[in-house]
Design an enzyme around this catalytic site. Sequence first.
Site, PDB file in Angstrom:
ATOM      1  CD  GLN A 130      -1.369   0.053   3.661  1.00 49.56           C
ATOM      2  OE1 GLN A 130      -1.790  -1.000   4.098  1.00 49.56           O
ATOM      3  NE2 GLN A 130      -1.779   1.209   4.123  1.00 49.56           N
ATOM      4  CB  SER A 133       3.563   6.600   4.993  1.00 51.52           C
ATOM      5  OG  SER A 133       2.666   6.149   5.982  1.00 51.52           O
ATOM      6  CB  SER A 165       4.974  -3.394   4.665  1.00 49.63           C
ATOM      7  OG  SER A 165       5.093  -2.607   5.825  1.00 49.63           O
ATOM      8  CD  GLU A 248      -3.159  -0.734   8.399  1.00 48.15           C
ATOM      9  OE1 GLU A 248      -1.931  -0.890   8.470  1.00 48.15           O
ATOM     10  OE2 GLU A 248      -3.688   0.314   8.009  1.00 48.15           O
ATOM     11  CD  GLU A 379       3.366   9.025  20.229  1.00 43.33           C
ATOM     12  OE1 GLU A 379       4.197   8.769  21.120  1.00 43.33           O
ATOM     13  OE2 GLU A 379       3.294   8.375  19.171  1.00 43.33           O
TER      14      GLU A 379
END
Length: 398
Positions: A130, A133, A165, A248, A379
């Site tokens: 995918q 990012s 990945s 996911e 976070e």
Amino acid sequence: MDFSFTEKEEAFRQEFRIWLENNLPDGWLDGKRDIPEDKEQYSEFLRNWQRKLYEGGWAAIAWPKKYGGREASLIEEIIYQQEMVRVKAPPLVNYVGIHMVGPTLMQIGTEEQKEAYIQKILTGEEVWCQGYSEPNAGSDLTAIQTSAVRDGDRWKINGQKVWTSFGHLADRCFLLARTSRGEKKHKGITVFLLDMNQPGVETRPIIQMDGKHDFNEVYLEDAIAYDADIVGEVDEGWRVMIALLMHERSGIGAQVFTLEQQFEDLVVLAKEVQEDGQPLIQNPFTRKTMVDLYTRSRGSLLNYYRNLTKTLKNGQPSAEGSMDKLIVSELTKELFSQSLSMQGHQGVLWKEDAIFGDSYWQDNFLYSFGMTIGGGTSEVQKNTIGERILGLPKDLGR
């Protein structure tokens, strides 16, 4: 909460357990779990394993039967995960395809896309990654800069993706690109099913601190995609992206079973490591630390079951998945940190120099830091828990 399994569910467990015993790679159950490091051999090993799962009907048990699945219940999925963890089965090379891309195409894709890709996802013939990012767009994906410009019936894509990945093994990429700009940042994003095997795509490895290569940078220079490769509508990719992320996140919490197995491994380590001629597990301080880890890991499992019960009642996962992800990833990091402390100065040794000649603990300690980042940082999970579960005001810093 009911922690018992029905006779049908236990029969499902036994069926899969027997299949695993008969089909895992030779020597796997005896501890010979050597996966080739060479890229080509590594890819072939994992593709062969997925092909075997497919042929046995175990590659994507939750998928509808018409797409090659078993239409397994959520409880059967949990049993499946428990058994895979129990034998420390090889990873799925097409995890992104099976758990994210495939279900998203079933939900949103065209009939042509379903026919072209879903079967190959299941067999492992086509591996997916995918492309979300970017260097300046991690948790905030509205900041992506990769662009797609229309050129007749095709699109030219330029930009960079990072932390991809399996990108070095992938045949196709579920890619986000900006196709227009407006006042709302989440508008103007489009999802493409990009062919990775073309001249405009370059993959560069990101070598992790454990020396392994799971992640990649992907550079796109006039890479080509076509209208038929668009999922959903042009400029409406945000909805598609959210659909994929729901698939996911719903799978990440199942790592709680891996944590349970890792704690059992830690107990074995504490029995094997000697201190003043005695097994370390007899040390009161060690026992106190391990009881604390056990209590919290057990609590994470029970919390996962509670959230699972809610999902069964509501029919879909909710924000509670962020609790599972946060707890399990942070506990995993703490567990492996403790494992190195238990080994004393030998804990800093690696590979063949490590205790018992195996760097299992060192490798996983280094990898555990990534678990607090992938799938949404700790976070971000805390923000989600605060806003969507506790009802706290939104974080004004975002």
